[in-house]
Design an enzyme around this catalytic site. Structure first.
Site: not given
Length: 458
Positions: A377, A319
């Site tokens: 995600d 991330h």
């Protein structure tokens, strides 16, 4: 309770840094601004007026564009707080409506406040009938996000009584309307693509239950909402509700700084979210799993990801902000396995690939060393696909959850003391002043040499 939560403030400590331009000799004393937690900031608002210089920060990775009391992230430690509350506690103990109230008002609601808030949202879920005619004007093949951008932007043409941004009551009415209507708009976009009849919202159901029913029920059959799936949807919405000054939230603030109505501002946020590097990341996870195709190919793709000469990268790992395990991913990992168990899925090749990848990433030294943990995600894409959402609806679900965050930031900005139109500056690298050449005297040779001489630096 007040419209805006203001029990915290920033503190300014003057005279800590001095910048001097060696070329001009001009200097500027910069103040240090401290928040309640997290990095401090240099106040550079007078930098240009006192030195003639701009700050240069592509991507705004070291620039605080505002001060906010809504969300705090510590990427190094893997911490995410909504109004001071750890995301882990909210995801396990709260529900989406309570989190919406918290983000909008600053405090968790009392039972009476929550009941009133839920009633308000529930009774704003229907769409104006003419909006449905507007929606039918789109191609059946239109991407649901394209429909959502258009329909949300068009809400300002139907609800004139909540577009006066100077009125706190109208700001709140507009916020309630958008939070309530987003699931209906998203579900209608999906149904329209299928050619199925629209399913009206049911006031007896919760927010997440209503979403599932409007998405997956048909008039010919009775639909029973699965509580495990409803809980999973609620968690996904909570975890996507806000994430500080990301691209779409910054877009909403930027649009709102001009005085644009809230429906237009949220529509701009949806547009930004649509990008594959933002809200489209969970859709990219599924496409990656489809590209892998079979468990026997997993190692090949992992080797490619490790090869610095190969542009391929595994989607759903690591991330930009979190340099530790994404706290949202920890929660959704548990939820993901609950959904798989509830639906009894044992022979889905794509799911098998995802679970194998997950295990490798959690144990492989390469992933651990580079902190490439499965992110939110990765798990949200698997959950949504397992429930039955098509991939082009993934970003729509993201938008449903993020709407309340956009509105909380928009409302905070509009009600703030330092509200002004945003106007980023630039470092100009184009030609210096050039002499105009009449059309009949131009040639590509003369233009290119003019550009060349214009770029020579003193």
């Amino acid at each position: 309770m007040s419209d805006d939560h203001t029990n915290q403030s920033k503190t300014i400590e003057p005279g800590r840094f001095t910048l001097t331009d060696n070329k001009t000799g001009k200097s500027c004393e910069l103040s240090v601004i401290h928040g309640t937690v997290g990095p401090s900031a240099l106040d550079i608002r007078k930098l240009y007026s006192e030195t003639g210089m701009f700050a240069y920060d592509p991507g705004f990775m070291s620039t605080a564009s505002c001060d906010s009391q809504i969300t705090f992230i510590d990427g190094e430690k893997g911490i995410l707080l909504y109004r001071g509350y750890p995301i882990e506690e909210l995801a396990s103990k709260s529900d989406f409506m309570e989190v919406c109230y918290l983000l909008l008002h600053g405090d968790l609601p009392t039972p009476e406040e929550k009941a009133e808030f839920e009633h308000t949202i529930t009774h704003h879920t229907m769409l104006h009938d003419q909006l449905i005619d507007f929606l039918r004007g789109f191609m059946r093949s239109a991407h649901p996000m394209a429909i959502m951008v258009g329909v949300v932007g068009a809400l300002s043409a139907f609800y004139h009584d909540s577009t006066d941004i100077s009125d706190p009551r109208q700001r709140m009415v507009a916020s309630h309307r958008m939070i309530a209507k987003m699931p209906t708009i998203g579900a209608y976009a999906y149904k329209y693509a299928l050619g199925q009849p629209f399913v009206y919202p049911n006031n007896e159901l919760s927010y997440s239950e209503n979403l599932l029913r409007m998405m997956f029920s048909v008039p010919a059959e009775e639909y029973q909402v699965n509580p495990v799936l409803a809980k999973a949807m609620d968690r996904i919405l909570i975890l996507h509700a806000d994430h500080e000054q990301n691209a779409s939230t910054s877009t909403v603030r930027l649009a709102g700084s001009s005085g644009a109505n809230p429906f237009a501002c949220v529509s701009s946020g949806i547009t930004s979210l649509w990008g594959p590097f933002h809200g489209g990341a969970n859709e990219a996870v599924i496409k990656m799993l489809e590209a892998i195709g079979d468990k026997k190919h997993i190692q090949e793709f992992i080797d490619r990801a490790k090869n610095p000469q190969d542009p391929f990268r595994l989607m759903g790992f690591g991330h930009r902000v979190y340099k530790n395990y994404d706290p949202r991913a920890k929660i959704l990992r548990e939820t993901c396995h609950e959904v798989i168990h509830e639906l009894g899925i044992n022979n889905d090749p794509l799911l098998d690939i995802a679970l194998e990848l997950e295990q490798i990433a959690l144990k492989d030294d390469y992933f651990i060393e580079k902190k490439l943990y499965p992110n939110v995600d990765f798990y949200s894409g698997i959950i949504l696909r397992t429930i039955g959402f098509p991939t082009n609806m993934f970003t729509v679900i993201f938008a449903l959850g993020r709407t309340v965050g956009w509105l909380a930031h928009w409302k905070e900005m509009i009600g703030g003391d330092d509200h002004r139109i945003a106007r980023p500056r630039q470092l100009y690298t184009g030609d210096r002043q050039r002499q105009y050449i009449a059309a009949d005297s131009r040639s590509r040779h003369s233009i290119s040499w003019g550009g060349f001489w214009g770029k020579i630096r003193e």
